[in-house]
Motif scaffolding. Sequence first.
Motif, PDB file in Angstrom:
ATOM      1  N   GLY A   8       0.974  -1.279   0.027  1.00  0.00           N
ATOM      2  CA  GLY A   8      -0.145   0.118  -0.015  1.00  0.00           C
ATOM      3  C   GLY A   8       0.905   1.200   0.062  1.00  0.00           C
ATOM      4  O   GLY A   8       0.690   2.466  -0.742  1.00  0.00           O
ATOM      5  N   THR A  12       0.951   3.927  -3.152  1.00  0.00           N
ATOM      6  CA  THR A  12       0.500   5.299  -2.970  1.00  0.00           C
ATOM      7  C   THR A  12       1.652   6.295  -3.249  1.00  0.00           C
ATOM      8  O   THR A  12       1.459   7.268  -3.953  1.00  0.00           O
ATOM      9  CB  THR A  12       0.419   5.584  -1.254  1.00  0.00           C
TER      10      THR A  12
ATOM     11  N   GLY B  58      -3.435   2.278  -3.508  1.00  0.00           N
ATOM     12  CA  GLY B  58      -2.439   2.112  -2.281  1.00  0.00           C
ATOM     13  C   GLY B  58      -2.991   2.686  -0.891  1.00  0.00           C
ATOM     14  O   GLY B  58      -2.908   2.027   0.009  1.00  0.00           O
ATOM     15  N   ILE B  59      -3.725   3.678  -0.929  1.00  0.00           N
ATOM     16  CA  ILE B  59      -4.339   4.121   0.312  1.00  0.00           C
ATOM     17  C   ILE B  59      -5.420   3.006   0.698  1.00  0.00           C
ATOM     18  O   ILE B  59      -5.373   2.623   2.101  1.00  0.00           O
ATOM     19  CB  ILE B  59      -5.183   5.536   0.177  1.00  0.00           C
ATOM     20  N   LEU B  61      -4.905   0.007   0.322  1.00  0.00           N
ATOM     21  CA  LEU B  61      -4.342  -1.241   0.950  1.00  0.00           C
ATOM     22  C   LEU B  61      -3.675  -0.932   2.306  1.00  0.00           C
ATOM     23  O   LEU B  61      -3.546  -1.833   3.153  1.00  0.00           O
ATOM     24  CB  LEU B  61      -2.922  -1.472   0.181  1.00  0.00           C
ATOM     25  N   ILE B  62      -3.337   0.438   2.711  1.00  0.00           N
ATOM     26  CA  ILE B  62      -2.945   1.068   3.584  1.00  0.00           C
ATOM     27  C   ILE B  62      -3.898   0.963   4.751  1.00  0.00           C
ATOM     28  O   ILE B  62      -3.773   0.505   6.114  1.00  0.00           O
ATOM     29  CB  ILE B  62      -2.440   2.195   3.677  1.00  0.00           C
ATOM     30  N   ILE B  64      -6.594  -1.516   4.633  1.00  0.00           N
ATOM     31  CA  ILE B  64      -7.085  -2.565   5.020  1.00  0.00           C
ATOM     32  C   ILE B  64      -6.843  -3.130   6.515  1.00  0.00           C
ATOM     33  O   ILE B  64      -7.669  -3.642   7.081  1.00  0.00           O
ATOM     34  CB  ILE B  64      -6.914  -3.451   3.762  1.00  0.00           C
ATOM     35  N   PRO B  65      -5.528  -3.299   6.796  1.00  0.00           N
ATOM     36  CA  PRO B  65      -5.358  -3.821   8.148  1.00  0.00           C
ATOM     37  C   PRO B  65      -5.967  -2.807   9.374  1.00  0.00           C
ATOM     38  O   PRO B  65      -6.332  -3.594  10.280  1.00  0.00           O
ATOM     39  CB  PRO B  65      -3.701  -3.323   8.186  1.00  0.00           C
TER      40      PRO B  65
END
Lengths: 306, 100
Positions: A8, A12, B58-59, B61-62, B64-65
């Motif tokens: 991620g 980003t 990307g945001i 994926l960040i 998700i956790p």
Amino acid sequence: MKKTLISGIILTILGAVLLGLGILHHGDHNLIWHDGGFKIEDASIKHATFKEVHNLKINADDEVQIKPYAGSQIKVTYRGTNTLDYQATDHQLSINDNSRNGFTFNLGLGNFAPSTITIYVPSTSKLNKLICNTSGTVSITDLNFNQIHLSSNEDVDLHKVNVKDELQVSGYSDLELRQVSAASLAYDSSDGDVTINDSKFIKGSSKILTSDGDLELNDSDFKQLKLVSDDGDLNLNRLSISESLTGRTSDGDIHTTLKDSRNLAINADSDDGHAKIFGKNTNYYHQGSQKTHYSFTSSDGNIIVR
Amino acid sequence: MAIFGVIFGMVVAILGVGLAFTIFGIIAIIIFIIGLTLLATSFWTGIYYIGFGLLVIGIYLILIPFIRWILMLILHGTSLFFRWLYTKIVTRRTEKRGDR
């Protein structure tokens, strides 16, 4: 989970870098869906000029601006994604925009101005007739016409415009007139506020009808005036009325400041509110020759005449 | 009864946020694909849209956790609540039988 987080962060950063590069190289264009695919919107400015035009007819989905300039021909500039069709016959210029079937897509990050048709009229000329139907805003400045018929779903703004006959405006639009003169005014809107300042409509009977909107009229002259709002306030300040004024609102207050308290008759009826004329709780007032008649009605609101 | 209303509201809110999250995620992927198709005709516009798509993905994926952690917390809290409720009801019934 740790791998997801790291991926991620990398994506980003990569995304931000690419986005920045795209913006730096002016890649932030609107996209338009056309012929089964996305294409970059062509927002370049196109020009066209026309000689000896007396009548203007516009059918568009764009913002329309009409203004004077020092040239000798009618000049049209267009900034937008559609294409314009021009027909110039018998001193009439018809402008139609061919709205593309599809939709525009943008990320809202760039500078995306609305599609605009700007018509430059020689400042020395007087156009005979203007008919304009658009879903965008209409703005006309400092020009003379014999007739104007406007229909718009957005704001209509006229400044220093003279019309020999009746000025007709309809649609769902707000109307703003400043230093406008015409024989009379006919405004009919389903949803719009009206603001009129320093204007003259002294040759005929004027009507302003709106289903939902406030009416504010200041320092203007009318012969006969009928104001109707189904849901809105009426604020009338220093109007010169030579014959009669009728103001009615179904849900709203009426505030009127008159220039003079002589030679007039005033009726004020409120079903669910109070009426006050020149400081007194009364619904009728008359003085002198009663040359001018004022009639105010509110179904649900106060009426105050000063 | 009110507590069940609160729980129902929370579940609907979580589903709503999850749906919006999913839809925006799909839109980001579509924007990324649109960017790829534009590369041949307009390189920098393609890069612009690819960049935007990647940034959003990307945001996501960040996030998700964190979302997973919040969901686990809510589920754990809910299971603890029902366990407490069950114990309370069963204890009360047992006490009533004992009274007889």
